[in-house]
Design a protein around this motif. Structure first.
Motif, PDB file in Angstrom:
ATOM      1  N   GLU A  33      -2.272   4.282   9.244  1.00 40.84           N
ATOM      2  CA  GLU A  33      -2.356   4.111   7.797  1.00 40.84           C
ATOM      3  C   GLU A  33      -1.373   5.034   7.074  1.00 40.84           C
ATOM      4  OE1 GLU A  33      -4.986   4.621   9.835  1.00 40.84           O
ATOM      5  OE2 GLU A  33      -5.935   2.661   9.734  1.00 40.84           O
ATOM      6  N   GLU A  34      -1.270   6.274   7.536  1.00 44.61           N
ATOM      7  CA  GLU A  34      -0.340   7.221   6.919  1.00 44.61           C
ATOM      8  C   GLU A  34       1.112   6.777   7.148  1.00 44.61           C
ATOM      9  OE1 GLU A  34       0.466  12.021   6.657  1.00 44.61           O
ATOM     10  OE2 GLU A  34      -0.436  11.228   8.487  1.00 44.61           O
ATOM     11  N   ALA A  35       1.411   6.265   8.336  1.00 43.60           N
ATOM     12  CA  ALA A  35       2.762   5.776   8.621  1.00 43.60           C
ATOM     13  C   ALA A  35       3.113   4.602   7.709  1.00 43.60           C
ATOM     14  CB  ALA A  35       2.885   5.382  10.089  1.00 43.60           C
ATOM     15  N   ILE A  36       2.154   3.696   7.474  1.00 43.70           N
ATOM     16  CA  ILE A  36       2.378   2.550   6.579  1.00 43.70           C
ATOM     17  C   ILE A  36       2.616   3.041   5.150  1.00 43.70           C
ATOM     18  CG2 ILE A  36       1.289   0.534   5.515  1.00 43.70           C
ATOM     19  CD1 ILE A  36      -0.085   0.066   8.285  1.00 43.70           C
ATOM     20  N   HIS A  37       1.796   3.951   4.695  1.00 43.22           N
ATOM     21  CA  HIS A  37       1.963   4.514   3.350  1.00 43.22           C
ATOM     22  C   HIS A  37       3.343   5.162   3.219  1.00 43.22           C
ATOM     23  CE1 HIS A  37       1.033   6.649  -0.369  1.00 43.22           C
ATOM     24  NE2 HIS A  37       1.511   7.729   0.209  1.00 43.22           N
ATOM     25  N   ASN A  38       3.728   5.934   4.217  1.00 47.94           N
ATOM     26  CA  ASN A  38       5.011   6.633   4.175  1.00 47.94           C
ATOM     27  C   ASN A  38       6.201   5.677   4.190  1.00 47.94           C
ATOM     28  OD1 ASN A  38       3.587   9.008   4.121  1.00 47.94           O
ATOM     29  ND2 ASN A  38       3.916   9.508   6.270  1.00 47.94           N
ATOM     30  N   ILE A  39       6.145   4.593   4.996  1.00 50.54           N
ATOM     31  CA  ILE A  39       7.274   3.668   5.054  1.00 50.54           C
ATOM     32  C   ILE A  39       7.421   2.926   3.730  1.00 50.54           C
ATOM     33  CG2 ILE A  39       6.110   1.643   6.048  1.00 50.54           C
ATOM     34  CD1 ILE A  39       9.634   2.886   6.974  1.00 50.54           C
ATOM     35  N   LYS A  40       6.309   2.638   3.049  1.00 51.26           N
ATOM     36  CA  LYS A  40       6.401   2.025   1.724  1.00 51.26           C
ATOM     37  C   LYS A  40       7.149   2.949   0.763  1.00 51.26           C
ATOM     38  CE  LYS A  40       2.408  -1.052   1.765  1.00 51.26           C
ATOM     39  NZ  LYS A  40       1.105  -1.348   1.146  1.00 51.26           N
ATOM     40  N   GLU A  41       6.847   4.242   0.825  1.00 49.91           N
ATOM     41  CA  GLU A  41       7.548   5.212  -0.028  1.00 49.91           C
ATOM     42  C   GLU A  41       9.036   5.273   0.307  1.00 49.91           C
ATOM     43  OE1 GLU A  41       5.565   8.995   0.337  1.00 49.91           O
ATOM     44  OE2 GLU A  41       4.189   8.511  -1.293  1.00 49.91           O
ATOM     45  N   VAL A  42       9.368   5.227   1.589  1.00 48.27           N
ATOM     46  CA  VAL A  42      10.776   5.272   2.008  1.00 48.27           C
ATOM     47  C   VAL A  42      11.520   4.045   1.481  1.00 48.27           C
ATOM     48  CG1 VAL A  42      12.318   5.158   4.004  1.00 48.27           C
ATOM     49  CG2 VAL A  42      10.375   6.723   4.030  1.00 48.27           C
ATOM     50  N   ILE A  43      10.910   2.873   1.615  1.00 48.60           N
ATOM     51  CA  ILE A  43      11.542   1.642   1.119  1.00 48.60           C
ATOM     52  C   ILE A  43      11.740   1.727  -0.393  1.00 48.60           C
ATOM     53  CG2 ILE A  43      11.191  -0.840   0.777  1.00 48.60           C
ATOM     54  CD1 ILE A  43       9.789  -0.833   3.577  1.00 48.60           C
ATOM     55  N   GLU A  44      10.732   2.240  -1.098  1.00 50.85           N
ATOM     56  CA  GLU A  44      10.856   2.393  -2.549  1.00 50.85           C
ATOM     57  C   GLU A  44      12.005   3.336  -2.913  1.00 50.85           C
ATOM     58  OE1 GLU A  44       7.051   3.693  -3.998  1.00 50.85           O
ATOM     59  OE2 GLU A  44       6.187   1.699  -3.888  1.00 50.85           O
ATOM     60  N   LEU A  45      12.116   4.446  -2.217  1.00 50.52           N
ATOM     61  CA  LEU A  45      13.143   5.434  -2.543  1.00 50.52           C
ATOM     62  C   LEU A  45      14.551   4.993  -2.145  1.00 50.52           C
ATOM     63  CD1 LEU A  45      11.232   8.678  -1.516  1.00 50.52           C
ATOM     64  CD2 LEU A  45      11.834   7.974  -3.840  1.00 50.52           C
ATOM     65  N   ILE A  46      14.703   4.489  -0.935  1.00 51.56           N
ATOM     66  CA  ILE A  46      16.041   4.145  -0.444  1.00 51.56           C
ATOM     67  C   ILE A  46      16.534   2.828  -1.040  1.00 51.56           C
ATOM     68  CG2 ILE A  46      17.351   3.485   1.624  1.00 51.56           C
ATOM     69  CD1 ILE A  46      15.814   5.615   3.141  1.00 51.56           C
ATOM     70  N   LEU A  47      15.668   1.824  -1.077  1.00 50.25           N
ATOM     71  CA  LEU A  47      16.095   0.500  -1.531  1.00 50.25           C
ATOM     72  C   LEU A  47      15.775   0.252  -3.005  1.00 50.25           C
ATOM     73  CD1 LEU A  47      14.980  -1.566   1.583  1.00 50.25           C
ATOM     74  CD2 LEU A  47      17.210  -0.542   1.106  1.00 50.25           C
ATOM     75  N   GLU A  48      15.091   1.205  -3.629  1.00 52.81           N
ATOM     76  CA  GLU A  48      14.727   1.117  -5.045  1.00 52.81           C
ATOM     77  C   GLU A  48      13.943  -0.159  -5.354  1.00 52.81           C
ATOM     78  OE1 GLU A  48      18.335   1.761  -7.259  1.00 52.81           O
ATOM     79  OE2 GLU A  48      18.483   3.821  -6.575  1.00 52.81           O
ATOM     80  N   ILE A  49      12.948  -0.438  -4.530  1.00 50.86           N
ATOM     81  CA  ILE A  49      12.079  -1.608  -4.713  1.00 50.86           C
ATOM     82  C   ILE A  49      10.668  -1.101  -4.993  1.00 50.86           C
ATOM     83  CG2 ILE A  49      11.051  -3.608  -3.568  1.00 50.86           C
ATOM     84  CD1 ILE A  49      13.688  -3.864  -2.017  1.00 50.86           C
ATOM     85  N   LYS A  50      10.123  -1.485  -6.117  1.00 48.94           N
ATOM     86  CA  LYS A  50       8.781  -1.050  -6.505  1.00 48.94           C
ATOM     87  C   LYS A  50       7.723  -1.855  -5.751  1.00 48.94           C
ATOM     88  CE  LYS A  50      10.021   1.832  -9.765  1.00 48.94           C
ATOM     89  NZ  LYS A  50       9.976   3.223  -9.539  1.00 48.94           N
ATOM     90  N   LYS A  51       6.733  -1.179  -5.215  1.00 51.76           N
ATOM     91  CA  LYS A  51       5.609  -1.788  -4.498  1.00 51.76           C
ATOM     92  C   LYS A  51       6.066  -2.857  -3.505  1.00 51.76           C
ATOM     93  CE  LYS A  51       2.330  -0.820  -8.140  1.00 51.76           C
ATOM     94  NZ  LYS A  51       1.291  -1.322  -9.041  1.00 51.76           N
ATOM     95  N   PRO A  52       6.800  -2.440  -2.475  1.00 54.04           N
ATOM     96  CA  PRO A  52       7.307  -3.422  -1.508  1.00 54.04           C
ATOM     97  C   PRO A  52       6.180  -4.091  -0.730  1.00 54.04           C
ATOM     98  CG  PRO A  52       7.614  -1.210  -0.664  1.00 54.04           C
ATOM     99  CD  PRO A  52       7.129  -1.081  -2.081  1.00 54.04           C
ATOM    100  N   LYS A  53       6.383  -5.352  -0.400  1.00 61.12           N
ATOM    101  CA  LYS A  53       5.432  -6.091   0.439  1.00 61.12           C
ATOM    102  C   LYS A  53       5.927  -5.953   1.869  1.00 61.12           C
ATOM    103  CE  LYS A  53       3.394 -10.614   1.091  1.00 61.12           C
ATOM    104  NZ  LYS A  53       3.416 -12.024   0.679  1.00 61.12           N
ATOM    105  N   ILE A  54       5.037  -5.551   2.777  1.00 58.83           N
ATOM    106  CA  ILE A  54       5.460  -5.363   4.162  1.00 58.83           C
ATOM    107  C   ILE A  54       4.588  -6.171   5.115  1.00 58.83           C
ATOM    108  CG2 ILE A  54       6.415  -3.059   3.731  1.00 58.83           C
ATOM    109  CD1 ILE A  54       3.996  -1.915   5.206  1.00 58.83           C
ATOM    110  N   LYS A  55       5.201  -6.552   6.215  1.00 57.74           N
ATOM    111  CA  LYS A  55       4.505  -7.201   7.321  1.00 57.74           C
ATOM    112  C   LYS A  55       4.536  -6.191   8.469  1.00 57.74           C
ATOM    113  CE  LYS A  55       4.986 -10.875  10.685  1.00 57.74           C
ATOM    114  NZ  LYS A  55       5.879 -11.904  11.210  1.00 57.74           N
ATOM    115  N   VAL A  56       3.390  -5.768   8.943  1.00 50.92           N
ATOM    116  CA  VAL A  56       3.301  -4.749   9.984  1.00 50.92           C
ATOM    117  C   VAL A  56       3.233  -5.408  11.357  1.00 50.92           C
ATOM    118  CG1 VAL A  56       1.934  -2.844  10.905  1.00 50.92           C
ATOM    119  CG2 VAL A  56       2.173  -3.123   8.434  1.00 50.92           C
ATOM    120  N   VAL A  57       4.093  -4.941  12.257  1.00 49.16           N
ATOM    121  CA  VAL A  57       4.094  -5.398  13.642  1.00 49.16           C
ATOM    122  C   VAL A  57       3.852  -4.175  14.521  1.00 49.16           C
ATOM    123  CG1 VAL A  57       5.461  -6.468  15.460  1.00 49.16           C
ATOM    124  CG2 VAL A  57       5.733  -7.234  13.101  1.00 49.16           C
TER     125      VAL A  57
END
Length: 66
Positions: A33-57
């Motif tokens: 859960e923490e890894a998922i939360h953190n990757i959402k933050e990384v995507i927001e910061l690097i790609l400048e996308i607010k509230k990204p939708k992710i598919k977890v594999v």
């Protein structure tokens, strides 16, 4: 809205999350859960996308361990 595929693998001490579409987007967490939360933050910061939708594999070894 673009969906990002995130793989999660178990390292020695942490779970490692990486965005498949952007190899420079990766992080870790003490729990899945923490890894998922953190990757959402990384995507927001690097790609400048607010509230990204992710598919977890989950990596096969991790699925077998659960």
């Amino acid at each position: 809205m673009q969906t990002f595929t995130v793989t999660i693998a178990k390292g020695e001490k942490f779970y490692i999350a990486q965005c498949k579409e952007h190899s420079n987007c990766f992080t870790q967490g003490k729990t899945i859960e923490e890894a998922i939360h953190n990757i959402k933050e990384v995507i927001e910061l690097i790609l400048e996308i607010k509230k990204p939708k992710i598919k977890v594999v989950l990596k096969e070894a991790l699925v077998n361990a659960l």
